[in-house]
Design an enzyme around this catalytic site. Structure first.
Site, PDB file in Angstrom:
ATOM      1  N   ARG A 173      25.644 -16.141   8.360  1.00 45.33           N
ATOM      2  CA  ARG A 173      26.862 -16.844   7.938  1.00 45.33           C
ATOM      3  C   ARG A 173      26.786 -17.134   6.444  1.00 45.33           C
ATOM      4  NH1 ARG A 173      25.742 -21.086  12.052  1.00 45.33           N
ATOM      5  NH2 ARG A 173      23.766 -21.840  11.376  1.00 45.33           N
ATOM      6  N   ALA A 205      13.486 -20.062  10.010  1.00 44.09           N
ATOM      7  CA  ALA A 205      12.069 -19.986  10.366  1.00 44.09           C
ATOM      8  C   ALA A 205      11.728 -18.653  11.033  1.00 44.09           C
ATOM      9  CB  ALA A 205      11.712 -21.139  11.295  1.00 44.09           C
ATOM     10  N   HIS A 221       0.836  -1.207   0.000  1.00 40.17           N
ATOM     11  CA  HIS A 221       0.000   0.000   0.000  1.00 40.17           C
ATOM     12  C   HIS A 221       0.865   1.249   0.000  1.00 40.17           C
ATOM     13  CE1 HIS A 221      -3.726  -2.159   0.801  1.00 40.17           C
ATOM     14  NE2 HIS A 221      -3.014  -2.925   1.616  1.00 40.17           N
TER      15      HIS A 221
END
Length: 180
Positions: free
Chosen positions: A172, A149, A101
């Protein structure tokens, strides 16, 4: 594909095929075959041996390109401007945005400012995207990358990186790990 065929296929996908089970529940092979068949008909480009897991959402799929041996994860939500390379592994609940938006004018409610120009997301080859990752519009993820995750990817990630966090940052380099 004719418009009526496309609409029929989308209705079949969203009403039935997307809800069919995925491994290891019995019937998963039929579900995967039907979802893959739909993707080959609806996506701009589809590689061989792709996997579309249950509850995946991809809009109309018209601007999605997916490479060989790649997958859309369980319950993912991807918008229509997406290029996935080969061997892309996607965990559950991944969200990939290509739209946003406008919000420049603080005196006008965001909802009234409309959208900004769509920015495609490009994901390279041999990429593992962890569970519940969010990838923002216009991001390019390089080859051989791992995204941890629950990360929120707001900027490009270079080849061979392991990135994690909110916002995601490179923690890394996978090539350096091999040499050590």
């Amino acid at each position: 594909m004719k418009k009526i065929e496309q609409k029929t296929l989308l209705a079949l996908y969203y009403l039935f095929f997307r809800r069919l089970p995925y491994q290891p529940i019995p019937g998963y092979k039929l579900g995967n075959a039907l979802r893959s068949w739909c993707a080959h008909k609806l996506f701009k480009r589809c590689g061989k041996s792709i996997v579309i897991k249950s509850m995946a959402y991809f809009g109309t799929g018209k601007n999605i390109e997916i490479g060989d041996y790649s997958q859309l994860g369980i319950n993912c939500k991807v918008e229509e401007d997406l290029v996935l390379g080969d061997y892309v592994l996607m965990g559950p609940d991944v969200i990939i945005y290509s739209s946003s938006h406008e919000y420049k004018d603080p005196d006008v409610p965001v909802i009234l400012q409309g959208g900004v120009e769509r920015r495609p997301v490009v994901i390279g080859n041999d990429v593992w995207i962890g569970t519940r990752v969010i990838i923002m519009p216009g991001v390019h993820i390089g080859n051989h990358v791992i995204i941890g995750a629950n990360s929120v990817v707001t900027h490009d990630i270079p080849d061979y990186s392991v990135a994690a966090g909110s916002p995601a940052r490179v923690v890394r380099n996978r090539k350096e790990e091999v040499r050590s």
